[in-house]
Design a protein around this motif. Structure first.
Motif, PDB file in Angstrom:
ATOM      1  N   LYS A  11       1.120  -0.804   0.193  1.00 39.20           N
ATOM      2  CA  LYS A  11      -0.234   0.393   0.054  1.00 39.20           C
ATOM      3  C   LYS A  11       1.324   1.315  -0.031  1.00 39.20           C
ATOM      4  CE  LYS A  11      -3.725   2.313   3.006  1.00 39.20           C
ATOM      5  NZ  LYS A  11      -4.627   2.110   3.591  1.00 39.20           N
ATOM      6  N   ASN A  12       1.787   1.698   1.145  1.00 38.36           N
ATOM      7  CA  ASN A  12       3.090   2.938   0.911  1.00 38.36           C
ATOM      8  C   ASN A  12       3.756   2.399  -0.462  1.00 38.36           C
ATOM      9  OD1 ASN A  12       2.170   2.987   3.480  1.00 38.36           O
ATOM     10  ND2 ASN A  12       4.227   1.810   4.370  1.00 38.36           N
ATOM     11  N   ILE A  13       3.931   1.049  -1.032  1.00 38.26           N
ATOM     12  CA  ILE A  13       4.938   1.542  -2.419  1.00 38.26           C
ATOM     13  C   ILE A  13       3.939   1.901  -3.593  1.00 38.26           C
ATOM     14  CG2 ILE A  13       6.242   0.084  -4.452  1.00 38.26           C
ATOM     15  CD1 ILE A  13       7.051  -1.697  -1.897  1.00 38.26           C
ATOM     16  N   LEU A  14       2.111   2.092  -3.613  1.00 37.36           N
ATOM     17  CA  LEU A  14       1.431   2.244  -4.382  1.00 37.36           C
ATOM     18  C   LEU A  14       1.781   4.063  -4.229  1.00 37.36           C
ATOM     19  CD1 LEU A  14      -0.940  -0.461  -4.809  1.00 37.36           C
ATOM     20  CD2 LEU A  14       0.961  -0.274  -6.190  1.00 37.36           C
ATOM     21  N   LEU A  15       1.276   4.091  -2.926  1.00 36.63           N
ATOM     22  CA  LEU A  15       0.854   5.700  -3.408  1.00 36.63           C
ATOM     23  C   LEU A  15       2.421   5.918  -3.421  1.00 36.63           C
ATOM     24  CD1 LEU A  15      -0.511   7.338  -1.591  1.00 36.63           C
ATOM     25  CD2 LEU A  15       0.712   7.374   0.537  1.00 36.63           C
ATOM     26  N   TYR A  16       3.566   6.448  -2.825  1.00 36.19           N
ATOM     27  CA  TYR A  16       4.680   6.637  -2.987  1.00 36.19           C
ATOM     28  C   TYR A  16       4.361   6.984  -4.747  1.00 36.19           C
ATOM     29  CZ  TYR A  16       7.004   5.822   1.203  1.00 36.19           C
ATOM     30  OH  TYR A  16       7.520   5.972   2.396  1.00 36.19           O
ATOM     31  N   LEU A  17       4.124   5.355  -5.641  1.00 38.69           N
ATOM     32  CA  LEU A  17       4.065   5.737  -7.126  1.00 38.69           C
ATOM     33  C   LEU A  17       2.947   6.699  -7.428  1.00 38.69           C
ATOM     34  CD1 LEU A  17       5.206   1.535  -7.605  1.00 38.69           C
ATOM     35  CD2 LEU A  17       6.431   3.469  -8.773  1.00 38.69           C
ATOM     36  N   SER A  18       2.045   6.662  -6.571  1.00 40.14           N
ATOM     37  CA  SER A  18       0.733   7.495  -7.104  1.00 40.14           C
ATOM     38  C   SER A  18       1.762   9.107  -7.179  1.00 40.14           C
ATOM     39  CB  SER A  18      -0.388   7.250  -6.420  1.00 40.14           C
ATOM     40  OG  SER A  18       0.138   7.847  -4.900  1.00 40.14           O
ATOM     41  N   LYS A  19       1.957   9.666  -5.891  1.00 40.81           N
ATOM     42  CA  LYS A  19       2.935  10.537  -6.595  1.00 40.81           C
ATOM     43  C   LYS A  19       3.940  10.307  -6.909  1.00 40.81           C
ATOM     44  CE  LYS A  19       0.730  11.434  -2.189  1.00 40.81           C
ATOM     45  NZ  LYS A  19       1.211  11.712   0.125  1.00 40.81           N
ATOM     46  N   ARG A  20       4.847   9.602  -7.278  1.00 38.79           N
ATOM     47  CA  ARG A  20       6.333   9.600  -8.977  1.00 38.79           C
ATOM     48  C   ARG A  20       7.108   9.893  -7.467  1.00 38.79           C
ATOM     49  NH1 ARG A  20       2.513   7.974 -10.921  1.00 38.79           N
ATOM     50  NH2 ARG A  20       2.252   8.054 -13.210  1.00 38.79           N
ATOM     51  N   GLN A  21       7.468   8.993  -5.992  1.00 38.40           N
ATOM     52  CA  GLN A  21       8.371   8.885  -5.372  1.00 38.40           C
ATOM     53  C   GLN A  21       9.119   8.272  -5.316  1.00 38.40           C
ATOM     54  OE1 GLN A  21       6.543   9.529  -1.699  1.00 38.40           O
ATOM     55  NE2 GLN A  21       5.625  12.192  -1.710  1.00 38.40           N
ATOM     56  N   LEU A  22      10.172   8.426  -6.334  1.00 38.34           N
ATOM     57  CA  LEU A  22      10.996   7.530  -6.866  1.00 38.34           C
ATOM     58  C   LEU A  22      11.538   6.449  -5.928  1.00 38.34           C
ATOM     59  CD1 LEU A  22      10.852   7.250 -10.852  1.00 38.34           C
ATOM     60  CD2 LEU A  22       8.464   6.493  -9.385  1.00 38.34           C
ATOM     61  N   LYS A  23      12.404   7.400  -5.317  1.00 37.14           N
ATOM     62  CA  LYS A  23      13.824   7.188  -4.300  1.00 37.14           C
ATOM     63  C   LYS A  23      12.691   6.405  -2.966  1.00 37.14           C
ATOM     64  CE  LYS A  23      17.750   6.974  -2.785  1.00 37.14           C
ATOM     65  NZ  LYS A  23      17.467   6.508  -1.385  1.00 37.14           N
ATOM     66  N   ASN A  24      11.855   6.897  -2.834  1.00 36.60           N
ATOM     67  CA  ASN A  24      11.012   5.740  -2.043  1.00 36.60           C
ATOM     68  C   ASN A  24      10.504   4.646  -2.338  1.00 36.60           C
ATOM     69  OD1 ASN A  24      11.707   8.265   0.708  1.00 36.60           O
ATOM     70  ND2 ASN A  24       9.458   9.162  -0.557  1.00 36.60           N
ATOM     71  N   THR A  25      10.219   4.529  -2.960  1.00 32.39           N
ATOM     72  CA  THR A  25       9.567   3.321  -3.576  1.00 32.39           C
ATOM     73  C   THR A  25      10.640   2.478  -4.285  1.00 32.39           C
ATOM     74  OG1 THR A  25       7.878   4.599  -5.668  1.00 32.39           O
ATOM     75  CG2 THR A  25       8.838   2.310  -6.069  1.00 32.39           C
ATOM     76  N   PHE A  26      11.501   2.614  -4.406  1.00 30.91           N
ATOM     77  CA  PHE A  26      12.887   2.033  -4.464  1.00 30.91           C
ATOM     78  C   PHE A  26      13.353   1.489  -3.030  1.00 30.91           C
ATOM     79  CE2 PHE A  26      14.360   4.318  -8.834  1.00 30.91           C
ATOM     80  CZ  PHE A  26      14.378   2.806  -9.447  1.00 30.91           C
ATOM     81  N   ASN A  27      13.396   2.211  -2.616  1.00 31.46           N
ATOM     82  CA  ASN A  27      13.923   1.714  -0.922  1.00 31.46           C
ATOM     83  C   ASN A  27      12.651   1.095  -0.170  1.00 31.46           C
ATOM     84  OD1 ASN A  27      16.358   3.422  -0.834  1.00 31.46           O
ATOM     85  ND2 ASN A  27      15.344   4.949   0.320  1.00 31.46           N
ATOM     86  N   ALA A  28      12.085   1.435  -0.250  1.00 33.43           N
ATOM     87  CA  ALA A  28      10.734   0.293   0.070  1.00 33.43           C
ATOM     88  C   ALA A  28      10.508  -1.043  -0.547  1.00 33.43           C
ATOM     89  CB  ALA A  28       9.393   0.621  -0.326  1.00 33.43           C
ATOM     90  N   LEU A  29      10.528  -1.272  -2.041  1.00 37.47           N
ATOM     91  CA  LEU A  29      10.518  -1.798  -2.858  1.00 37.47           C
ATOM     92  C   LEU A  29      12.081  -3.077  -1.987  1.00 37.47           C
ATOM     93  CD1 LEU A  29       9.174  -1.207  -6.393  1.00 37.47           C
ATOM     94  CD2 LEU A  29       8.890  -3.200  -5.147  1.00 37.47           C
ATOM     95  N   MET A  30      12.857  -2.243  -1.974  1.00 39.16           N
ATOM     96  CA  MET A  30      14.294  -3.431  -2.333  1.00 39.16           C
ATOM     97  C   MET A  30      14.201  -3.743  -0.410  1.00 39.16           C
ATOM     98  SD  MET A  30      16.646  -4.204  -3.272  1.00 39.16           S
ATOM     99  CE  MET A  30      17.712  -2.967  -4.594  1.00 39.16           C
ATOM    100  N   THR A  31      13.733  -3.649   0.623  1.00 39.54           N
ATOM    101  CA  THR A  31      13.504  -4.011   1.545  1.00 39.54           C
ATOM    102  C   THR A  31      12.516  -5.328   1.485  1.00 39.54           C
ATOM    103  OG1 THR A  31      13.382  -1.889   2.865  1.00 39.54           O
ATOM    104  CG2 THR A  31      11.859  -3.811   3.809  1.00 39.54           C
ATOM    105  N   LEU A  32      11.446  -5.496   0.464  1.00 36.29           N
ATOM    106  CA  LEU A  32      10.412  -6.470  -0.147  1.00 36.29           C
ATOM    107  C   LEU A  32      11.729  -7.457  -0.674  1.00 36.29           C
ATOM    108  CD1 LEU A  32       6.846  -5.456  -0.750  1.00 36.29           C
ATOM    109  CD2 LEU A  32       7.871  -6.425   0.993  1.00 36.29           C
ATOM    110  N   ALA A  33      12.019  -7.521  -2.001  1.00 32.09           N
ATOM    111  CA  ALA A  33      12.972  -7.993  -2.347  1.00 32.09           C
ATOM    112  C   ALA A  33      14.022  -8.407  -1.935  1.00 32.09           C
ATOM    113  CB  ALA A  33      13.691  -6.721  -3.607  1.00 32.09           C
ATOM    114  N   THR A  34      14.346  -8.521  -0.609  1.00 33.01           N
ATOM    115  CA  THR A  34      14.894  -8.780   0.049  1.00 33.01           C
ATOM    116  C   THR A  34      14.809 -10.095   1.112  1.00 33.01           C
ATOM    117  OG1 THR A  34      15.231  -7.921   2.364  1.00 33.01           O
ATOM    118  CG2 THR A  34      16.509  -6.880   0.855  1.00 33.01           C
ATOM    119  N   GLU A  35      12.747 -10.176   1.171  1.00 35.23           N
ATOM    120  CA  GLU A  35      12.574 -10.784   1.227  1.00 35.23           C
ATOM    121  C   GLU A  35      11.861 -12.877   0.215  1.00 35.23           C
ATOM    122  OE1 GLU A  35      11.795 -11.837   4.662  1.00 35.23           O
ATOM    123  OE2 GLU A  35      12.765  -9.736   4.921  1.00 35.23           O
ATOM    124  N   VAL A  36      12.304 -12.316  -0.856  1.00 38.96           N
ATOM    125  CA  VAL A  36      11.962 -12.933  -1.921  1.00 38.96           C
ATOM    126  C   VAL A  36      13.434 -13.965  -2.255  1.00 38.96           C
ATOM    127  CG1 VAL A  36      11.459 -12.790  -4.223  1.00 38.96           C
ATOM    128  CG2 VAL A  36      10.583 -11.120  -3.321  1.00 38.96           C
TER     129      VAL A  36
END
Length: 736
Positions: A11-36
């Motif tokens: 939900k947070n990542i989609l909110l960042y993307l809707s606001k085009r806050q890509l730096k926050n998006t990359f940070n949050a996605l990397m946190t998730l990606a480490t679990e994959v």
């Protein structure tokens, strides 16, 4: 990472993307990606961030790049898709929702392509057509066997498409070949579109969207309307990311050039808005109409057949008291209202069939979306027993008021009763079936698109039942909770922004009391064609939304167009009064009174304005005028009594309060009458009346608050304020 954390992060990542806050998006996605567990996803994410950093570097170095916007859109698009894919990969091991249950099962078996399903279904169709060469019990057994196989393949196809991942260009061709096959029965095409729709609800896929838009031009009405309904809901859900898929917008632009498509979109949007009334309609039917029918049947007994209520039966040979009883019951009006709702396409059967969704048939997800088909295997004993003319079968198939889901419920219920009862029902429905055919034929002759309108309405009702009644409904986001702000959606608005569509949708919203949505459209319309009617409706919407200042401004605009419109003048006056501007309110009430002299309500409101302006004599004169205009009305009694009290005309006030207290009373009637007695120094009477006022409140403190609010008025009337504490104590003693 647990389920709740994954969903919160998404939900947070989609909110960042809707606001085009890509730096926050990359940070949050990397946190998730480490679990994959898949390193390719992390590498893809790192590559995307590196490319973004290069883009920022060149941008702020002043390097000109004509393709920068395209690169940026592509980057945002890939981040949306990575978000969906990473979260899906994590949820596959954490979520117990039906999507991930079916996905896990699907991954345990050998993959089956859409082409494989197409081949299997074609083989079954060919085998069924060959059965005409044999007769008797063998034909019946083989037919049922093939039908059961077809149904199992349909269920499997639905589940496979429902949980399918992103597709490639080859799979796009497979999907299109499936939908375009002339040898494939319509039922499976409809199931395919519904499964694809649910899949995109879960995870956006641009290639699948292109297939949906292709299906929206299908020659098959059922396929076409399912695709268009799905498209509208998908556009609502994913409007924020729509701009990064220019190829989809281009395809939608081509579609929108088709006037039939735009009309279908307009009609479906109205139907989606109408669907929000279903619970309200169901409540009215179960709590008002059905109990009233049962009550009337009990009262009338066998004196009057309930079926007569729905026909043009002549009551002249029956006791007039029975007809009077019917009219006074209000049942005729309720049945007429029910009939009107049914004619306009409202969902009047939801409550009727809601309890009939417990059959094993409804345990399979796909069956909630299956078009009604009398060849369904379980129905073979039902329709095989009927005579050649199959009137019951015809009545069910031709019904435009029952959706597919309810038709299945109805037929499954019929299987629970005896053949004799079914034949009796067939006899009753026979005539109605023929009338229904004629009505449908006439409707289609007058409106060529009526078949499409009925099909889309029934499909939306199918969807409504699924999202409200499916046992595992909590696994799905309820699309009927989406806001009705279609004109805020950049993808949808152009499809319905012509004046005709806007007026139709706005009027529908307005008539159904969706004032916020109606106001949004009226505000757009008034920019195109400013007129009195639009300003009136804008004013009314704002008034209903408690925006009194906005409503006043709109009504004043309407008044500029027609300064002698009594309805507008009264609305303006009413709002000025609500805004505590009695002098302006009086001005407009007087204008309205000139247009409709001796109007009791206007004269009464003029009196109220004078009262609020403390011009008590003038107020009293107007209240007396109201009393003269209609001596049977009690509207002027309380204003006369209170105004006379304010003028210290206590005898006159007491006279009117005596009349008031002999009728239906309120706590304020007793309180004000007690004030009069108090001022006239009739203290025993005053205490008794104050006591009755106190008895009408839940506790004595509330009564004290009411009394204290009038202290200044009592002091101005000549009461000694030192008596107040003694009086309140005396009332308390009187209460014990």
């Amino acid at each position: 990472m647990n389920l709740e954390s994954i969903l919160t992060q998404k939900k947070n990542i989609l909110l960042y993307l809707s606001k085009r806050q890509l730096k926050n998006t990359f940070n949050a996605l990397m946190t998730l990606a480490t679990e994959v567990h898949e390193w390719q996803i992390r590498d893809k994410l790192k590559e995307a961030e590196t490319n973004y950093q290069y883009m920022l570097h060149y941008l702020f170095e002043g390097v000109e790049d004509s393709g920068r916007d395209q690169v940026y859109n592509s980057l945002v698009r890939s981040l949306y898709e990575l978000t969906d894919d990473i979260c899906d990969e994590l949820l596959k091991y954490n979520s117990q929702s039906i999507f991930y249950d079916k996905l896990r099962l699907n991954e345990l078996r050998e993959p089956i392509s859409v082409n494989d399903y197409l081949t299997q279904l074609k083989d079954i169709s060919a085998s069924i057509s060959l059965l005409d060469l044999i007769d008797g019990e063998e034909k019946h057994l083989k037919t049922r066997e093939l039908q059961v196989r077809r149904e199992r393949i349909g269920i499997d196809l639905f589940n496979t498409v429902f949980v399918s991942g992103r597709i490639n260009d080859n799979q796009v061709n497979e999907y299109l070949q499936f939908l375009g096959s002339i040898d494939l029965p319509l039922r499976e095409k409809c199931l395919f579109i519904s499964a694809l729709t649910l899949n995109i609800f879960h995870r956006f896929d641009s290639r699948k969207m292109l297939i949906m838009m292709q299906a929206a031009e299908s020659a098959d009405i059922q396929v076409r309307v399912r695709a268009i309904v799905g498209l509208i809901v998908i556009l609502q859900m994913y409007d924020v990311r729509w701009s990064v898929y220019p190829e989809l917008q281009s395809r939608l632009d081509i579609l929108s050039e088709n006037e039939d498509f735009k009309k279908a979109v307009q009609e479906i949007i109205i139907q989606l808005i109408r669907a929000r009334e279903t619970e309200q309609i169901s409540k009215k039917i179960t709590e008002e109409i059905i109990p009233e029918m049962m009550r009337f049947n009990t009262l009338a007994g066998k004196k009057l057949n309930i079926e007569d209520l729905m026909t043009d039966t002549d009551f002249s040979d029956k006791n007039p008291e029975w007809q009077k009883e019917l009219e006074e019951s209000g049942l005729v009006n309720k049945l007429q209202e029910y009939s009107n709702l049914q004619l306009e396409g409202a969902d009047v059967f939801h409550s009727t069939f809601a309890s009939l969704k417990n059959y094993p048939f409804f345990r399979d997800l796909s069956n909630w979306f299956m078009p009604f088909d009398t060849s369904y295997s379980e129905f073979s004993p039902l329709f095989a027993e009927l005579p050649k003319d199959n009137l019951l079968k015809s009545a069910i198939v031709e019904s435009t008021h029952m959706c597919d889901s309810d038709k299945y419920s109805f037929c499954l219920s019929l299987l629970q009763i005896s053949t004799a009862h079914r034949n009796q029902m067939m006899d009753q429905l026979g005539a109605e079936s023929e009338q229904l055919k004629e009505l449908n034929k006439d409707a289609k002759a007058m409106n060529k698109s009526v078949g499409e309108t009925i099909a889309s309405n029934q499909y939306i009702q199918n969807l409504y039942r699924f999202f409200k009644l499916y046992p595992d409904k909590n696994s799905f986001f309820d699309i009927f909770r989406l806001r009705l702000n279609f004109y805020d959606k950049k993808s949808i608005a152009p499809l319905i922004s012509d004046a005709v569509s806007m007026k139709k949708i706005a009027t529908f919203c307005f008539n159904k009391n969706h004032f916020r949505e109606a106001l949004d459209i009226f505000n757009r319309l008034v920019l195109l064609d400013e007129n009195e009617d639009l300003w009136q409706k804008i004013g009314y919407c704002r008034q209903m939304l408690d925006d009194l200042q906005g409503a006043l401004e709109a009504y004043l605009q309407a008044d500029l167009f027609t300064p002698d419109n009594s309805w507008i003048l009264k609305r303006i006056a009413q709002i000025y009064r609500s805004l505590k501007k009695p002098e302006k309110s009086l001005e407009f009430y007087q204008k309205a009174a000139k247009l409709t002299p001796d109007n009791m309500n206007l004269e009464l409101n003029i009196g109220h304005c004078y009262l609020e302006l403390k011009e008590y004599e003038k107020a009293l004169n107007y209240y007396f005028k109201v009393e003269l205009l209609d001596d049977k009305s009690n509207k002027a009694l309380r204003p006369i009594a209170w105004t006379a009290f304010l003028l210290n005309k206590f005898d006159l006030s007491k006279k009117y309060y005596t009349i008031i207290l002999n009728g239906k009373t309120t706590v304020h009637d007793y309180l004000n009458a007690a004030h009069v007695e108090f001022c006239m120094k009739n203290l025993p009477n005053a205490i008794q009346l104050y006591k009755k006022a106190a008895e009408n409140e839940t506790d004595f403190e509330q009564f004290v608050n009411l009394f204290n609010a009038d202290k200044e008025i009592l002091i101005n009337a000549g009461v000694d304020k030192q008596l107040f504490p003694f009086l309140l104590d005396a009332v308390q003693y009187a209460l014990k």
